[in-house]
Enzyme design. Structure first.
Site, mmCIF file in Angstrom:
data_model
loop_
_atom_site.group_PDB
_atom_site.id
_atom_site.type_symbol
_atom_site.label_atom_id
_atom_site.label_comp_id
_atom_site.label_asym_id
_atom_site.label_seq_id
_atom_site.Cartn_x
_atom_site.Cartn_y
_atom_site.Cartn_z
ATOM 1 C CD GLN A 130 9.289 25.755 61.673
ATOM 2 O OE1 GLN A 130 8.974 27.117 61.342
ATOM 3 N NE2 GLN A 130 10.184 25.518 62.126
ATOM 4 N N GLY A 131 4.848 24.268 60.838
ATOM 5 C CA GLY A 131 3.642 25.125 61.684
ATOM 6 C C GLY A 131 3.908 25.676 63.144
ATOM 7 C CE1 TYR A 132 7.321 23.243 64.815
ATOM 8 C CE2 TYR A 132 9.302 24.320 65.233
ATOM 9 C CZ TYR A 132 8.755 23.215 64.983
ATOM 10 O OH TYR A 132 9.469 22.067 65.264
ATOM 11 C CB SER A 133 5.730 31.592 63.907
ATOM 12 O OG SER A 133 7.085 31.467 64.296
ATOM 13 C CB SER A 165 8.872 29.023 54.263
ATOM 14 O OG SER A 165 9.431 28.066 55.094
ATOM 15 C CD GLU A 248 14.415 27.742 62.246
ATOM 16 O OE1 GLU A 248 13.593 27.915 61.461
ATOM 17 O OE2 GLU A 248 14.043 28.118 63.215
#
Lengths: 407, 363, 407, 363
Positions: A130-133, A165, A248
């Site tokens: 996941q590429g969010y934060s 992660s 999530e």
């Protein structure tokens, strides 16, 4: 109050039990699948295939996308969880691709995207991160700055992500980028699907408080992907991401896990002694244990209430909002008592010979992730008071670090 | 009347703090944490040169004949920088053992070495503060057998002082035949905790067998005060780092430190933490001047500071959000030091029970 | 660290002890003076006179205004407190006239006001109440609405005050009123001195959680007082009041009182039993007691540190700001444990035969005043973080009850 | 599967809540609090007419043969309005005593009267949940002597059921010769707690002497669940009143409920309180359907709800500021009910210890 399941469901439970009896010997354990930070092994993939065929994972995903194609049935889901946990048999792959991307694609993806990604993802053939934060966009995720500009038929991505992660063994990344820099911040974001083999991606492990590197930083320099690698429209990424985040939030804070920890704590307290006295025989520790048990029972039964409401089609109230917040602190305190009853030995971890069966110190340190991750406790309390209790939202003010308003 | 540091103690504090802050940047902490031995030779050497190892040692043995209060000032500075040095064992607990029960020859020999920085001690008191698992020592003549757990700073020490039961103290050479020591893998990597296995190892008694109960009790008092001071120093740093981070970190177009929830967390931290300073000071003062109050104050200083320290460490980590969870800012070294100290020489529950016992409240 | 007092001060202590020995038999107790809600009796006034003559109260108030005219000496003040408390002899009248109005007049009053009010007030001949809070102006005191308009040479006052303790037997009231309605809210207030016999004042007792009426509501209808009955200038009342509040803040949260309560609690726990087991022999209660003792010792020694810093001319730091907040909760928890160890008997109060020596239930209920009064815990935490830790002040925004900004 | 109220139970809840809310405006609460007897006849009569006294009584005795779960729904509604009625004693504890150990004749006689609302009971179980001071009963034949403390709702009751030790139950007429009852001045003025002095008073055994241990244990379980439900109801009201007040009350040009500190206090209250609802429901369900789980669940329901209830009461009072401290809004009636319930039938510490004992955790 009626806590009995229907005959159909009890029949289903027998079916699950029979399945588990048959496969227990060859099945991987819970820990073998979920406790690792590596791509799925061939054994795990084999098991995943069996689970899908029997409808014990990917149960509601349509057959045409590689799932089992079953109807949504919360109770069956619950029975599967209960029986697999009791038998310590893996319920199959988890991970952000399966838990977040797949539901999102099923809801908002094109037919082509569903065909291409859902099957391989649930089979463990394609692993996602996941590429969010970003370093500057945590609680305020919508302030993210990683940008993608269109050059020809490609997005060119530059920026930095954090908390990705499994990035070091992922095949793909679902990433939020700013594509419309002039739009209001929530309206300038797009949701892209990015192969991790694309040139320009650098993944660096992020060592955490536990000493492990479960997470990564990801640096993106002129990373080029096709303009068709987008879910929904340009500028709609925030809405797409919220559909994902919804999935999530429910994942964090699992009373069954906390219950297992509390049972382990009880066992620990019967075993560990100080000056020959068992921890459970020390009334002050025993009282702390009972406090935690009372809170756990409350949360566990509360979760059952929420499930029941969901089953019976009741509109969700504030109840769902409190679970993550309360579970996070409860877990933290369960681990903390585990350390305290072990005294000095409780500070040992990572395989020290004096550790107990479980690594209480590491679980304790790791429990900060539950308090901080997926919305800090402060953000949770905002959400509970605003959405749960109808209190006013935080006023929008732009301030400098002396607290003065800025224009 | 002056409740606090004297002018000289203020200078001592400035000197030690200044030195340690300069010598322990985050990178170097990471380096010796990775090494796992919990010792940084240059820092130790610097403290020796500043006279820190001799503060409670009489002048005749090369010390400066100050007191526990001064040692507490130093311990607090060590806590502020999580400096990996065997200070509490070598400069506090060992001298108290030797001064309280050692022979003239032992005092002459070892106290001078401590003052001069020529020896490092490890100290194991768990026999007297709570025996865990199969730990336990047996002394036959001058032969020591058994297992000592959680020997503080024991991993790199030259000499070990161990309590046998609650009334006998022995000293054993760390390289003696029949002695094996193993690293205990505590999460606080800045302190070398050891398991020591003994099989008929030669040792020296510090005082006659069965005569050292009072000395051991003083060591425990001083140890509790010193650990409380260390944890206080660590917690104060965490609090101000959290405050500073909250003023720098922007989310939602404003510093997170402008949100009332963060402000109030900080207010709660300082409200609970600040009184610990005075409690620790007074406990150290009582150790030096009012012996009849020392044990009770040591218990309360340790129990209270450790409970508050844990809360501060948690809140400071929370305020740092994800950054608190990573190694990038190194915040966790301070948290782990507080967590380790919480358990050493009696956790809060045990220490409060000891306080109750001292007041005749335990039947 | 040097906790010894000088020889001069130890000599002073002997003097105080001798005085107490001489007068103990005829002196009123602490409780007899401070525990009442009535005007001072002739006996109390006689005692007050003796105390002033000997410099044990009104010590630093100049002789020309009826005081003792001594130099400020914190240690002597401390010694007086210690010795009088130990002997359970009253240190004389307290109350808002003496603790708040007198210092304010000495700082900001005219010569005439000082001459007229200070002496009679400290002698107990004139009793004052405070007219600050209003139903709509509590934490945000500066939003007070009681107004005074000038008609001829008189202020005509209309409005409502609350929390006016002792109003039912007071001679005078120092009151905050809005005199300049068009000025910014902090600049439109004046500080007036109002005789309670003035027509148009109605005082109604305010029953509280304890069942007693220690406070009052005060209704003001066309109350007329002379325009000269003002302290400092028109519109400067906020500044005058802050000079007064400064004196009040220090009054709330007294470790000596908390220590006395904790000692009483210890005694209680040795006496009260359940099923024949003394409370102090129950480890969980004992642990709670020790926690409270640890916190109390911290606060007590902290107060000594603050006194020492003050004595030695050190600039005040955040230390002083935390005392009220921490003491209030500590007191609350001490009383709470007192109730818990008595079990059902702990719910009894107001003279029930099964009460213990102290009325724990009533003290518990009363302790909410400490948490709420003189700035709620929330306001205290704002102050601690802003003034103590240099964090930003709350942004000024005007919101409706949905949280929307209003212009 | 349905975790919660059935449709019928929902209707019962609506009916009882609706009735009680209408009948207990603040002024009337003030009135009977001033009276000090803790009983309001009209409300009691209304509950009787709604069938509330017979919910756990079999149909053959005029009851509706529902269960503890239904009684819990009613207790919660009573807690929401702090209604001063002897419900728990008359409609919960007395029927359990009679059904568990009473003779056919006793059941026939009294259960019918309870269903019909023709009798009020007071119940004293402190002999079995913790003896204080000089309390204690002695039974010789059918003559009862001694002192019972904290007889719940005992002040205006017609009949008293008392535990003698932990295994014997007796019933005594409140007007019997040799019986004196005195009002206990509890801060919660909406419940008539009594001290009962007995001097050779005639009494009737409920079951043979020494045979009622299990019945008493069931009474304690049901009492704990009922008190927890009452406190939950009271706490929920306090929480929402605090929220509503915070949205109305303006300070600093904004509703105080827009300050994050107040929002977070409310969030903490509901986060801790909401799970208590499910815990209480399940405890009541266990009482009816899963007897082996009932005692443990009753302990946890009571202990947890009382700890949370106390926190909620304090926070709600704080949010009300000065208004929380006065009688003007009457908030304290709810707080005092919670405080009284905390202590009845075992405080949190005692109840948690009982929970540990039930799990074999107490040596």
């Amino acid at each position: 109050m009626d806590l009995k399941f229907s005959e159909e469901h009890e029949g289903f439970r027998k079916q699950v039990q029979a399945f588990l009896k048959e496969h227990k010997a060859t099945a991987p354990t819970m820990k073998a699948v979920n406790g690792t930070s590596a791509a799925p092994t061939p054994e795990v993939k084999r098991w995943q295939k069996i689970l899908i065929e029997n409808g014990y994972t990917a149960r509601t995903i349509p057959k045409e996308y590689g799932g089992y194609g079953g109807e949504a049935d919360l109770i069956k889901g619950l029975i599967i969880q209960e029986e697999f946990i009791a038998a310590d048999v893996s319920t199959g792959l988890t991970g952000q691709g399966i838990s977040m991307l797949v539901p999102t694609l099923l809801e908002l993806g094109t037919e082509e995207q569903k065909q291409k990604w859902v099957g391989p993802t649930i089979r463990g053939e394609v692993v996602w991160c996941q590429g969010y934060s970003e370093p500057g966009a945590g609680s305020d995720l919508a302030s993210l700055k990683t940008k993608a500009v269109v050059e020809g038929d490609q997005f060119v991505i530059n920026g930095q992500k954090i908390w990705t992660s499994s990035a070091h063994f992922s095949d793909m990344c679902f990433i939020l980028v700013r594509t419309e820099p002039d739009a209001p911040k929530h309206h300038g974001i797009s949701y892209l699907l990015m192969p991790m083999t694309t040139p320009g991606i650098e993944v660096r492990p992020l060592v955490t408080i536990t000493g492990d590197a479960m997470f990564n930083e990801m640096f993106l320099t002129d990373v080029k992907i096709g303009v068709d690698q987008i879910v929904d429209q340009r500028g709609k990424g925030w809405m797409v991401a919220n559909a994902t985040l919804k999935h999530e939030r429910g994942m964090i804070g699992n009373p069954a896990q906390t219950e297992a920890n509390l049972n382990a704590l009880m066992k620990l307290m019967k075993a560990e002694t100080c000056d020959g006295i068992r921890a459970v025989d020390m009334p002050v520790y025993r009282d702390r244990l009972m406090r935690l048990q009372g809170r756990l029972l409350g949360l566990k039964l509360h979760s059952l209430r929420l499930l029941s409401d969901d089953l019976n089609g009741k509109a969700p109230d504030h109840g769902g909002l409190i679970v993550k917040y309360s579970s996070a602190y409860l877990n933290h305190e369960v681990y903390s008592l585990g350390i305290d009853v072990m005294g000095e030995l409780g500070t040992l971890y990572n395989g020290d010979a004096y550790q107990s069966e479980l690594d209480w110190q590491k679980m304790y340190l790791g429990s900060f992730a539950g308090i901080i991750g997926g919305g800090t406790a402060q953000i949770q309390k905002n959400v509970i008071s605003e959405r749960g209790l109808g209190m006013p939202r935080e006023p929008r003010v732009t301030l400098d670090n002396k607290g003065w308003a800025m224009m | 009347m002056n409740f606090g540091l004297s002018d000289e103690q203020g200078l001592l504090q400035d000197a030690i703090r200044g030195f340690l802050e300069e010598q322990t940047p985050l990178d170097s902490i990471r380096e010796f944490a990775a090494d796992g031995n919990g010792l940084q030779a240059e820092i130790w050497q610097g403290l020796i040169e500043l006279g820190a190892t001799g503060v409670i040692i009489p002048e005749q043995f090369g010390g400066s004949a100050l007191g526990m209060f001064d040692a507490t000032v130093i311990m607090e500075a060590i806590g502020r920088t999580v400096a990996p040095v065997p200070y509490i064992s070598t400069a506090v607990l060992a001298p108290i053992a030797l001064l309280g029960s050692g022979s003239d020859a032992q005092q002459q020999d070892w106290l001078n070495k401590i003052s001069a920085g020529d020896v490092m001690f490890g100290v194991g008191l768990t026999e007297a503060t709570g025996v865990r698992r199969d730990a336990g020592l047996k002394l036959v003549g001058s032969k020591l057998s058994g297992k000592a757990l959680f020997v503080i700073d024991g991993l790199k020490a030259d000499q070990l002082i161990l309590a046998v039961g609650s009334d006998t103290l022995v000293m054993v050479d760390a390289n003696a035949m029949g002695l094996t020591r193993n690293r205990l893998n505590v999460s606080d990597k800045t302190r070398g905790m050891a398991e020591v296995l003994l099989d008929q190892a030669d040792c020296e008694l510090i005082g006659a067998a069965g005569s050292a109960a009072q000395t051991i009790s003083k060591m425990i008092d001083a140890g509790r005060i010193g650990l409380a001071a260390e944890s206080f120093g660590a917690a104060e740093i965490l609090l101000y780092r959290a405050r500073d981070y909250a003023l720098e970190r922007n989310q939602f177009e404003r510093p997170i430190g402008s949100f009332q929830s963060i402000k109030h967390l900080c207010a709660e931290m300082i409200s609970d933490l600040e009184p610990c300073r005075s409690l620790i000071w007074y406990a150290a003062y009582a150790y030096d001047e009012l012996p009849e109050e020392a044990s009770l104050m040591a218990c309360h200083a340790k129990a209270n500071t450790q409970e508050v320290g844990k809360m501060v460490a948690r809140s400071a980590t929370e305020i740092h959000g994800g950054m608190g969870f990573t190694d990038l800012m190194g915040l966790h070294y301070w948290l782990k030091r507080i967590e380790l100290n919480r358990q050493l020489l009696g956790g809060p529950e045990a220490t409060r029970e000891a306080a109750a016992r001292l007041q005749g409240l335990v039947a």
